[in-house]
Write a protein that holds these residues in place. Structure first.
Motif, PDB file in Angstrom:
ATOM      1  N   TYR A  76       0.851  -1.193   0.000  1.00 16.02           N
ATOM      2  CA  TYR A  76       0.000   0.000   0.000  1.00 16.02           C
ATOM      3  C   TYR A  76       0.884   1.240   0.000  1.00 16.02           C
ATOM      4  O   TYR A  76       1.932   1.268   0.654  1.00 16.02           O
ATOM      5  N   TYR A  77       0.431   2.269  -0.695  1.00 15.01           N
ATOM      6  CA  TYR A  77       1.216   3.484  -0.856  1.00 15.01           C
ATOM      7  C   TYR A  77       0.884   4.564   0.168  1.00 15.01           C
ATOM      8  O   TYR A  77       1.692   5.450   0.414  1.00 15.01           O
ATOM      9  N   HIS A  78      -0.297   4.508   0.745  1.00 18.56           N
ATOM     10  CA  HIS A  78      -0.697   5.554   1.683  1.00 18.56           C
ATOM     11  C   HIS A  78       0.091   5.418   2.992  1.00 18.56           C
ATOM     12  O   HIS A  78       0.200   4.333   3.558  1.00 18.56           O
ATOM     13  N   GLU A 153      -5.008  -0.590  -5.166  1.00 20.66           N
ATOM     14  CA  GLU A 153      -5.711  -1.104  -3.990  1.00 20.66           C
ATOM     15  C   GLU A 153      -6.813  -0.115  -3.619  1.00 20.66           C
ATOM     16  O   GLU A 153      -6.559   1.085  -3.451  1.00 20.66           O
ATOM     17  N   ASP A 156      -6.254   2.169  -0.614  1.00 18.67           N
ATOM     18  CA  ASP A 156      -5.360   3.275  -0.974  1.00 18.67           C
ATOM     19  C   ASP A 156      -6.146   4.397  -1.644  1.00 18.67           C
ATOM     20  O   ASP A 156      -5.999   5.584  -1.306  1.00 18.67           O
ATOM     21  N   LEU A 188      -2.199   8.132  -7.431  1.00 17.91           N
ATOM     22  CA  LEU A 188      -1.698   6.799  -7.082  1.00 17.91           C
ATOM     23  C   LEU A 188      -0.892   6.186  -8.217  1.00 17.91           C
ATOM     24  O   LEU A 188       0.147   5.554  -7.972  1.00 17.91           O
TER      25      LEU A 188
END
Length: 213
Positions: A76-78, A153, A156, A188
């Motif tokens: 996940y990027y967050h 995702e 995200d 994103l």
């Protein structure tokens, strides 16, 4: 409590001869602690893992993710969903830079309640106005709708939509964050592209340092 000693003395029954396995187990226990699991829960996990002589993140019991919106082993990027090692710091007494082993892990627990709390905090709405049934229904609608986007995702995406909405104006209706769905998707995908170039689009466990050549 020394969880590692409990694991080897009370669960496994013996310490392994390989010190690396002990270090990996220590780091995995620290991962559980950083996820804010209770002492009872950590002990339960250790008991469930008693057939192993080393506790790796990959062999933690699946049940830890039962109530979570996080999908296991997904990146996940967050930032709200990440556990990242300490940044280098200057020791003012010696003038030297103190460095720490790098890791970037994904948290285990992020529930629907956490998501609702995140929205209410971002929009500066009193938590007294939370309507669990209604708010959960709104977010479940968004999860179902945006799950069709396979390269992102959904959790995200929803968190980024909340962030962008907050930057522009406050809303009280969860569904209104969709106004910024295109901007969130583009954000994103930009993060994904940058991460691929830097080879930073993967989980790096703190315990992986013991497996390096």
């Amino acid at each position: 409590m020394n969880y590692v000693d409990f694991f080897y003395s009370q669960c496994v029954g013996i310490y392994p001869n390989d010190e690396t396995k002990v270090r990996i187990t220590e780091d995995t226990v620290d991962y559980l602690k950083d996820n804010k699991f209770s002492s009872d829960k950590i002990i339960e996990v250790l008991k469930l893992s008693k057939c192993q002589d080393c506790l790796y993140p990959d062999n933690l019991p699946d049940e830890l993710w039962n109530d979570s919106l996080i999908r296991r082993n997904r990146f996940y990027y967050h930032k709200r969903l990440q556990l990242i090692s300490k940044a280098p710091a200057l020791d003012i007494l010696t003038g030297k830079i103190i460095t720490y082993p790098f890791y970037k892990e994904i948290i285990i627990n992020f529930t629907m309640k956490d998501l609702i709390d995140y929205f209410y905090t971002a929009m500066d709405i009193s938590k007294e106005l939370i309507d669990i049934k209604k708010d959960s229904g709104s977010f479940n609608y968004l999860f179902k709708k945006y799950s069709a986007i396979k390269d992102i995702e959904t959790l995200d995406l929803i968190l980024v939509m909340i962030d962008i909405t907050k930057q522009n104006h406050r809303v009280t209706n969860i569904i209104n964050i969709e106004e910024y769905n295109s901007e969130a998707i583009n954000t994103l995908r930009s993060w994904q592209k940058e991460a691929r170039i830097a080879d930073a689009n993967k989980i790096i466990w703190r315990s992986s340092r013991w497996l390096e050549d």
